[in-house]
Motif scaffolding. Structure first.
Motif, short mmCIF file in Angstrom:
data_model
loop_
_atom_site.label_atom_id
_atom_site.label_comp_id
_atom_site.label_asym_id
_atom_site.label_seq_id
_atom_site.Cartn_x
_atom_site.Cartn_y
_atom_site.Cartn_z
N ASP A 260 5.60 12.66 -1.42
CA ASP A 260 6.64 12.07 -0.57
C ASP A 260 6.81 10.57 -0.87
N GLY A 261 5.72 9.91 -1.29
CA GLY A 261 5.81 8.50 -1.63
C GLY A 261 6.79 8.25 -2.75
N GLY A 262 6.78 9.12 -3.75
CA GLY A 262 7.71 8.97 -4.85
C GLY A 262 9.15 9.17 -4.42
N ALA A 263 9.36 10.06 -3.44
CA ALA A 263 10.72 10.28 -2.94
C ALA A 263 11.22 9.10 -2.13
N ARG A 264 10.31 8.39 -1.47
CA ARG A 264 10.69 7.23 -0.67
C ARG A 264 10.76 5.97 -1.50
N GLY A 265 9.93 5.92 -2.62
CA GLY A 265 9.81 4.71 -3.42
C GLY A 265 11.08 4.33 -4.00
N GLY B 69 0.80 -1.22 0.00
CA GLY B 69 0.00 0.00 0.00
C GLY B 69 0.83 1.27 0.00
N THR B 70 2.08 1.16 -0.45
CA THR B 70 2.96 2.32 -0.43
C THR B 70 3.20 2.92 -1.81
N GLY B 71 2.75 2.27 -2.83
CA GLY B 71 3.02 2.74 -4.18
C GLY B 71 1.93 3.65 -4.71
N PRO B 72 1.98 3.92 -5.99
CA PRO B 72 0.98 4.78 -6.60
C PRO B 72 -0.40 4.12 -6.61
N ARG B 73 -1.41 4.94 -6.69
CA ARG B 73 -2.79 4.45 -6.77
C ARG B 73 -2.93 3.55 -8.00
N PHE B 74 -3.70 2.49 -7.84
CA PHE B 74 -3.95 1.57 -8.96
C PHE B 74 -5.42 1.19 -8.97
N HIS B 75 -5.83 0.60 -10.06
CA HIS B 75 -7.23 0.18 -10.23
C HIS B 75 -7.25 -1.28 -10.66
N ARG C 117 -1.89 7.34 -15.69
CA ARG C 117 -0.68 8.16 -15.77
C ARG C 117 -0.72 9.34 -14.79
N ASP C 118 -1.89 9.94 -14.59
CA ASP C 118 -2.01 11.06 -13.64
C ASP C 118 -1.68 10.60 -12.21
N ASP C 119 -2.10 9.39 -11.85
CA ASP C 119 -1.80 8.86 -10.52
C ASP C 119 -0.31 8.59 -10.36
N LEU C 120 0.34 8.14 -11.42
CA LEU C 120 1.78 7.90 -11.37
C LEU C 120 2.53 9.22 -11.19
N ASP C 121 2.09 10.24 -11.93
CA ASP C 121 2.72 11.56 -11.80
C ASP C 121 2.52 12.12 -10.40
N ALA C 122 1.30 11.99 -9.88
CA ALA C 122 1.02 12.50 -8.54
C ALA C 122 1.88 11.79 -7.51
N TRP C 123 2.04 10.49 -7.65
CA TRP C 123 2.86 9.73 -6.71
C TRP C 123 4.33 10.16 -6.79
N LEU C 124 4.80 10.37 -8.03
CA LEU C 124 6.19 10.81 -8.19
C LEU C 124 6.44 12.14 -7.50
N LEU C 125 5.45 13.02 -7.55
CA LEU C 125 5.60 14.35 -6.96
C LEU C 125 5.35 14.37 -5.45
#
Length: 90
Positions: A85-90, A58-64, A75-83
């Motif tokens: 804190d999760g993306g910085a820790r991933g 449950g720490t990665g980007p949102r998925f469906h 793709r919007d969820d991936l971009d949001a995750w990258l931006l």
């Protein structure tokens, strides 16, 4: 090869290219923002396994979940995750 054979192949290639170009013009490909896990992992520059692990934790980007076996990432969820804190820790 003789010049006649070369010319025949060139005419055939031009004919086929015309058919393909016409088909693409009439039926343009539709780009989708929904990515399969392997495409999402490549987009994020992660491994598929790493993305699976994050999904399980449950720490990665949102998925469906499309169904029990099919997962897609927007793709919007991936971009949001990258931006985030999760993306910085991933």
């Amino acid at each position: 090869m003789s010049a006649e054979v070369d010319e025949s192949w060139t005419r055939l290639a031009d004919y086929v290219a015309g058919i393909v170009a016409g088909h693409i013009r009439e039926n343009p490909p539709v780009a989708t923002p929904w990515l399969a896990p392997d495409d999402a992992a490549a987009y994020l520059r992660l491994t598929v396994r790493g993305l699976e692990d994050m999904r399980a934790k449950g720490t990665g980007p949102r998925f469906h979940k499309v169904n029990a076996r099919v997962v897609r990432y927007h793709r919007d969820d991936l971009d949001a995750w990258l931006l985030s804190d999760g993306g910085a820790r991933g």
